[in-house]
Design an enzyme around this catalytic site. Structure first.
Site, PDB file in Angstrom:
ATOM      1  N   LYS A   1       0.841  -1.213   0.000  1.00  0.00           N
ATOM      2  CA  LYS A   1       0.000   0.000   0.000  1.00  0.00           C
ATOM      3  C   LYS A   1       0.871   1.256   0.000  1.00  0.00           C
ATOM      4  O   LYS A   1       0.658   2.179  -0.796  1.00  0.00           O
ATOM      5  CB  LYS A   1      -0.877   0.019   1.247  1.00  0.00           C
TER       6      LYS A   1
ATOM      7  N   ASP B   1       4.235   0.883  11.788  1.00  0.00           N
ATOM      8  CA  ASP B   1       3.046   0.268  11.179  1.00  0.00           C
ATOM      9  C   ASP B   1       2.864  -1.182  11.593  1.00  0.00           C
ATOM     10  O   ASP B   1       1.835  -1.787  11.268  1.00  0.00           O
ATOM     11  CB  ASP B   1       3.100   0.356   9.653  1.00  0.00           C
TER      12      ASP B   1
ATOM     13  N   ARG C   1      -8.770  -0.441   4.184  1.00  0.00           N
ATOM     14  CA  ARG C   1      -7.890   0.590   3.618  1.00  0.00           C
ATOM     15  C   ARG C   1      -6.550  -0.002   3.185  1.00  0.00           C
ATOM     16  O   ARG C   1      -5.950   0.476   2.223  1.00  0.00           O
ATOM     17  CB  ARG C   1      -7.632   1.697   4.650  1.00  0.00           C
TER      18      ARG C   1
ATOM     19  N   ARG D   1      -0.597  14.751  12.621  1.00  0.00           N
ATOM     20  CA  ARG D   1      -0.019  14.495  11.288  1.00  0.00           C
ATOM     21  C   ARG D   1       0.036  15.783  10.459  1.00  0.00           C
ATOM     22  O   ARG D   1      -0.594  15.912   9.412  1.00  0.00           O
ATOM     23  CB  ARG D   1      -0.791  13.385  10.579  1.00  0.00           C
TER      24      ARG D   1
ATOM     25  N   CYS E   1      -5.554  12.337  11.681  1.00  0.00           N
ATOM     26  CA  CYS E   1      -6.230  11.030  11.633  1.00  0.00           C
ATOM     27  C   CYS E   1      -6.167  10.454  13.047  1.00  0.00           C
ATOM     28  O   CYS E   1      -5.749  11.101  13.991  1.00  0.00           O
ATOM     29  CB  CYS E   1      -5.531  10.128  10.643  1.00  0.00           C
TER      30      CYS E   1
HETATM   31  C1  EPZ Z   1       3.897   7.175   5.998  1.00  0.00           C
HETATM   32  O1  EPZ Z   1       3.056   8.191   6.515  1.00  0.00           O
HETATM   33  C2  EPZ Z   1       3.038   5.922   5.914  1.00  0.00           C
HETATM   34  N1  EPZ Z   1       1.921   6.148   5.010  1.00  0.00           N
HETATM   35  C3  EPZ Z   1       2.511   5.573   7.295  1.00  0.00           C
HETATM   36  O2  EPZ Z   1       1.777   4.350   7.184  1.00  0.00           O
HETATM   37  C4  EPZ Z   1       3.707   5.341   8.220  1.00  0.00           C
HETATM   38  O3  EPZ Z   1       3.242   5.091   9.531  1.00  0.00           O
HETATM   39  C5  EPZ Z   1       4.597   6.605   8.233  1.00  0.00           C
HETATM   40  O4  EPZ Z   1       4.998   6.920   6.884  1.00  0.00           O
HETATM   41  C6  EPZ Z   1       5.856   6.409   9.063  1.00  0.00           C
HETATM   42  O5  EPZ Z   1       6.564   5.311   8.574  1.00  0.00           O
HETATM   43  C7  EPZ Z   1       2.133   6.060   3.671  1.00  0.00           C
HETATM   44  O6  EPZ Z   1       3.240   5.827   3.216  1.00  0.00           O
HETATM   45  C8  EPZ Z   1       0.940   6.260   2.785  1.00  0.00           C
HETATM   46  P1  EPZ Z   1       5.762  10.643   8.124  1.00  0.00           P
HETATM   47  P2  EPZ Z   1       3.569   9.733   6.532  1.00  0.00           P
HETATM   48  O7  EPZ Z   1       5.673  11.896   7.333  1.00  0.00           O
HETATM   49  O8  EPZ Z   1       4.365  10.009   5.329  1.00  0.00           O
HETATM   50  C9  EPZ Z   1       5.387  13.849  11.613  1.00  0.00           C
HETATM   51  C10 EPZ Z   1      -0.016   2.849   7.555  1.00  0.00           C
HETATM   52  O9  EPZ Z   1      -0.468   2.331   8.594  1.00  0.00           O
HETATM   53  N2  EPZ Z   1       5.351  14.847  10.538  1.00  0.00           N
HETATM   54  O10 EPZ Z   1       6.994   9.811   8.034  1.00  0.00           O
HETATM   55  O11 EPZ Z   1       2.407  10.591   6.807  1.00  0.00           O
HETATM   56  C11 EPZ Z   1       4.131  12.976  11.601  1.00  0.00           C
HETATM   57  O12 EPZ Z   1       3.078  13.598  12.300  1.00  0.00           O
HETATM   58  C12 EPZ Z   1       0.370   4.318   7.544  1.00  0.00           C
HETATM   59  O13 EPZ Z   1       0.174   2.239   6.480  1.00  0.00           O
HETATM   60  C13 EPZ Z   1       5.368  16.205  10.876  1.00  0.00           C
HETATM   61  O14 EPZ Z   1       5.388  16.551  12.049  1.00  0.00           O
HETATM   62  O15 EPZ Z   1       4.514   9.702   7.818  1.00  0.00           O
HETATM   63  C14 EPZ Z   1       4.612  11.718  12.290  1.00  0.00           C
HETATM   64  O16 EPZ Z   1       4.560  11.929  13.683  1.00  0.00           O
HETATM   65  C15 EPZ Z   1       0.080   5.015   8.870  1.00  0.00           C
HETATM   66  N3  EPZ Z   1       5.338  17.125   9.888  1.00  0.00           N
HETATM   67  C16 EPZ Z   1       6.068  11.616  11.837  1.00  0.00           C
HETATM   68  O17 EPZ Z   1       6.436  12.917  11.379  1.00  0.00           O
HETATM   69  C17 EPZ Z   1       5.318  16.769   8.560  1.00  0.00           C
HETATM   70  O18 EPZ Z   1       5.317  17.673   7.690  1.00  0.00           O
HETATM   71  C18 EPZ Z   1       6.286  10.619  10.696  1.00  0.00           C
HETATM   72  O19 EPZ Z   1       5.441  11.007   9.655  1.00  0.00           O
HETATM   73  C19 EPZ Z   1       5.305  15.393   8.232  1.00  0.00           C
HETATM   74  C20 EPZ Z   1       5.334  14.454   9.227  1.00  0.00           C
END
Ligand code: EPZ
Length: 420
Positions: free
Chosen positions: A22, A305, A397, A121, A116
């Site tokens: 995914k 995850d 999802r 996020r 979410c």
């Molecule tokens: C990706 O989400 C994945 N989703 C998530 O999988 C996964 O948990 C996450 O990466 C971490 O590995 C997809 O790839 C579609 P991040 P993403 O930006 O890109 C903070 C699942 O279950 N952050 O690495 O949204 C954020 O809040 C899903 O399959 C900021 O603060 O994750 C989080 O605490 C859930 N500001 C941390 O960084 C930003 O601008 C990691 O987020 C961006 C992120």
């Protein structure tokens, strides 16, 4: 609404093929905008997040054809660069389309992806990087309006190795003049898959998988055919199910190097795991021992995850496990539901202390989010009695027919769709 009815206690055995990931196919579908041509995606999972991505692509003027696990995107007739809030809201990772729309050059508008169940996020790192790269950004009225016509390639350092921000910068920069470098890039395998997809189109990107990614802009990109990498989180989910219910399972089409942290964890708990090429055997024939402490980390650390699924398996292991969730501020939503099944879990600040009990018992529980829902299925497969897992639209999802997969392994699980 839909639910799973699970009669626990069956030993899981047999073979399962892991499908496409995914978290790889979603950014790759956004990237399919960039070649203004045809992209053929093999092993595209039939999950609702892909359905939403298809809706977004079509709203931008793309044609999308699907046949089972093959998807064909034709982006030659793109005629819209605005994603309305109601579509953005449907999926958190829809924000990845902004980088792709801007990557074609010019203006793009979208709503906010929204938080979410896992936490706020925010998208501050995405926007900070875009601004550094010369993108003009105006926010107001629930919309983000951007213009990349004054894009300026340069070095961009991320405050945190954000997966989405790394991917968004790659999509924005790959067709823009100059060399863009991402410092402190996320290193997840899905980013390597995105680089491979873009380079197959003719992009010039290197370094994915490391914390430094270099993107040399090219003028145009071509049509492409790509098999999506196996879903390492689905593989982890099957492995934790074998741990919770007992099992002897062969996983096919798995990239064992992507799940080393899970293999090492479960071996330390007493599971027998053998890897050979793109297959993995896991045998859990006795009660496992609790892992002392587990901390989720950016790749190659233990993936957030798979945290919910690990917690579910820890509930019946011998001893006490401590799990620290370092990525999201609110990712123990499954704990309250597991406690309804008899689990002994204490939640602190991003911390869960799990005291292993002999057995869980069936209950009516509610999936709180995608991976929390999978955790409840895992717990139910090992529990005594019948469990109803409600709200399984969350599970849809990210898992293609989770019930069929576990039924084929001997689990007693049925899907019930209740139409209002
Ligand atoms: C990706 O989400 C994945 N989703 C998530 O999988 C996964 O948990 C996450 O990466 C971490 O590995 C997809 O790839 C579609 P991040 P993403 O930006 O890109 C903070 C699942 O279950 N952050 O690495 O949204 C954020 O809040 C899903 O399959 C900021 O603060 O994750 C989080 O605490 C859930 N500001 C941390 O960084 C930003 O601008 C990691 O987020 C961006 C992120």
């Amino acid at each position: 609404m839909s639910a799973y009815i699970i009669n626990g206690g069956n030993y899981l055995s047999g073979e399962v093929r892991i499908g496409g990931a995914k978290n790889s196919v979603l950014p790759i579908m956004a990237a399919s905008l960039l070649n203004l041509s045809e992209s053929i995606l093999l092993d595209c999972p039939c999950i609702s997040d892909v359905d939403i991505s298809v809706e977004i692509l079509k709203s931008l003027g793309c044609k999308v054809f699907r046949d089972g696990n093959t998807a064909v995107v034709d982006s030659s007739q793109i005629n819209n660069f605005e994603i309305p809030p109601h579509l953005m809201n449907k999926m958190r990772s829809s924000f990845i389309f902004l980088g792709a729309m801007l990557g074609i050059g010019g203006k793009a508008v979208c709503g906010y992806p929204g938080g979410c169940e896992l936490g706020a996020r925010p998208i501050d790192m995405h926007l900070k990087a875009f601004k550094k790269l010369g993108v003009a950004i105006n926010e107001g009225g629930g919309y983000i309006s951007c213009d990349s016509s004054r894009f300026k390639a340069c070095k961009v350092a991320l405050d945190f190795p954000s997966v989405g921000a790394t991917e968004n910068i790659m999509l924005l920069a790959c067709k823009q003049k100059g060399t863009t470098t991402i410092i402190n890039a996320a290193r997840e395998p899905e980013i390597v898959d995105l680089q491979s997809f873009l380079n197959s189109m003719g992009a010039k990107i290197s370094g994915a998988g490391s914390n430094k990614i270099k993107i040399e802009g090219v003028a145009s990109l071509n049509s492409v055919k790509k098999r999506i990498m196996p879903d390492r989180i689905v593989a982890a989910t099957v492995m934790f199910a074998a741990s919770a219910a007992g099992g002897n399972i062969t996983l096919k089409n798995v990239n064992c190097s992507h799940i080393e942290s899970i293999i090492l964890l479960l071996q330390s708990c007493g599971a027998d795991i053998y890897t050979h090429g793109d297959s993995l055997d896991i045998i859990c024939s006795k009660r496992l021992r609790a892992a002392d402490t587990l901390r989720t980390m950016p790749y190659p650390g233990f993936p957030t995850d798979a945290q919910s699924q690990a917690v579910a398996a820890f509930t019946t292991m011998e001893g006490t496990s401590i799990v620290k969730e370092t990525i999201f501020e609110n990712r123990f939503n499954q704990a309250s539901e597991l406690k309804k099944m008899g689990a002994d879990i204490t939640i602190g600040d991003r911390l869960a202390v799990i005291k292993g009990v002999k057995r869980l018992y069936g209950a009516h529980v509610y999936a709180p989010d995608l991976r929390g829902g999978a955790a409840l299925v895992i717990a139910a497969l090992g529990a005594k009695g019948t469990t109803v897992v409600d709200n399984i639209h969350y599970i849809d999802r990210g898992y293609e027919s989770l019930d069929k997969m576990f039924s084929a392994l001997g689990g007693d699980i049925q899907r019930k769709d209740f139409y209002e």
